[in-house]
Write a protein that holds these residues in place. Structure first.
Motif, PDB file in Angstrom:
ATOM      1  N   TRP A 270     100.645  44.696  48.502  1.00 19.80           N
ATOM      2  CA  TRP A 270     100.152  46.023  48.125  1.00 19.80           C
ATOM      3  C   TRP A 270     101.320  46.908  47.680  1.00 19.80           C
ATOM      4  CZ3 TRP A 270     101.216  50.814  50.290  1.00 19.80           C
ATOM      5  CH2 TRP A 270     100.414  51.875  49.851  1.00 19.80           C
ATOM      6  N   ALA A 271     102.438  46.837  48.390  1.00 20.89           N
ATOM      7  CA  ALA A 271     103.604  47.659  48.069  1.00 20.89           C
ATOM      8  C   ALA A 271     104.155  47.318  46.686  1.00 20.89           C
ATOM      9  CB  ALA A 271     104.680  47.490  49.131  1.00 20.89           C
ATOM     10  N   VAL A 272     104.114  46.048  46.314  1.00 20.77           N
ATOM     11  CA  VAL A 272     104.537  45.660  44.971  1.00 20.77           C
ATOM     12  C   VAL A 272     103.604  46.296  43.950  1.00 20.77           C
ATOM     13  CG1 VAL A 272     104.732  43.730  43.342  1.00 20.77           C
ATOM     14  CG2 VAL A 272     105.677  43.525  45.665  1.00 20.77           C
ATOM     15  N   GLU A 273     102.304  46.233  44.201  1.00 26.20           N
ATOM     16  CA  GLU A 273     101.326  46.820  43.286  1.00 26.20           C
ATOM     17  C   GLU A 273     101.561  48.323  43.118  1.00 26.20           C
ATOM     18  OE1 GLU A 273      96.483  47.316  42.838  1.00 26.20           O
ATOM     19  OE2 GLU A 273      97.311  46.379  44.619  1.00 26.20           O
ATOM     20  N   GLN A 274     101.984  48.974  44.193  1.00 21.78           N
ATOM     21  CA  GLN A 274     102.253  50.415  44.158  1.00 21.78           C
ATOM     22  C   GLN A 274     103.654  50.736  43.654  1.00 21.78           C
ATOM     23  OE1 GLN A 274      99.560  52.297  44.777  1.00 21.78           O
ATOM     24  NE2 GLN A 274      98.620  50.290  45.085  1.00 21.78           N
ATOM     25  N   GLU A 275     104.408  49.703  43.311  1.00 19.71           N
ATOM     26  CA  GLU A 275     105.791  49.816  42.840  1.00 19.71           C
ATOM     27  C   GLU A 275     106.687  50.487  43.881  1.00 19.71           C
ATOM     28  OE1 GLU A 275     105.835  51.519  38.899  1.00 19.71           O
ATOM     29  OE2 GLU A 275     104.930  49.721  38.047  1.00 19.71           O
ATOM     30  N   MET A 276     106.440  50.139  45.141  1.00 22.01           N
ATOM     31  CA  MET A 276     107.265  50.656  46.236  1.00 22.01           C
ATOM     32  C   MET A 276     108.366  49.678  46.616  1.00 22.01           C
ATOM     33  SD  MET A 276     104.283  52.426  48.522  1.00 22.01           S
ATOM     34  CE  MET A 276     105.339  53.491  49.516  1.00 22.01           C
ATOM     35  N   VAL A 277     108.165  48.389  46.336  1.00 26.06           N
ATOM     36  CA  VAL A 277     109.191  47.360  46.539  1.00 26.06           C
ATOM     37  C   VAL A 277     109.153  46.409  45.353  1.00 26.06           C
ATOM     38  CG1 VAL A 277     109.130  47.442  49.069  1.00 26.06           C
ATOM     39  CG2 VAL A 277     107.713  45.783  47.861  1.00 26.06           C
TER      40      VAL A 277
END
Length: 130
Positions: free
Chosen positions: A91-98
């Motif tokens: 999910w964090a990748v999708e949100q461009e957080m990691v």
């Protein structure tokens, strides 16, 4: 744009905020998934909450998994909770957080295998007598 300075605690908080609206039935009632994610994230927060999400890798995930085993959680539930931790990073990748490399590195951690771990096994399900 990634956020290289986001901590795991901040990442977890953002995900749980998302889960409050996403993990719902058609009638609007909350599913058990919110609670399941919270349980999966407890050892993650305890061991690495202050760490940067970008620095989380397979060794840290295995330490979280080991904490679950030491807590006496059965093997199959440990495996499900580790999958939820990996889902957090997806999910964090999708949100461009990691970066995607963080999530992909976590996919290299295989689940605990039957008979090859000190994690307890659940009792086998037997047929109901007629």
């Amino acid at each position: 744009m990634t956020h290289p300075d986001v901590s795991l605690n901040e990442l977890i908080l953002a995900f749980l905020t998302h889960a409050k609206t996403h993990c719902r039935r058609a009638d609007g009632t909350a599913t058990n998934e919110q609670m399941e994610f919270r349980q999966a994230f407890k050892p993650l927060k305890k061991l690495h909450g202050e760490s940067l999400a970008a620095e989380f890798g397979p060794a840290k995930l295995k330490a979280v998994r080991e904490a679950m085993v030491e807590a006496g959680i059965c093997r199959t539930l440990v495996n499900r909770r580790v999958l939820r931790v990996r889902f957090l990073f997806r999910w964090a990748v999708e949100q461009e957080m990691v970066l995607t490399t963080v999530y992909h590195s976590l996919k290299t951690v295989i689940g605990l295998q039957f008979g090859r771990t000190p994690a307890p096994e659940t009792d086998p399900i037997t047929p109901v007598e007629a």
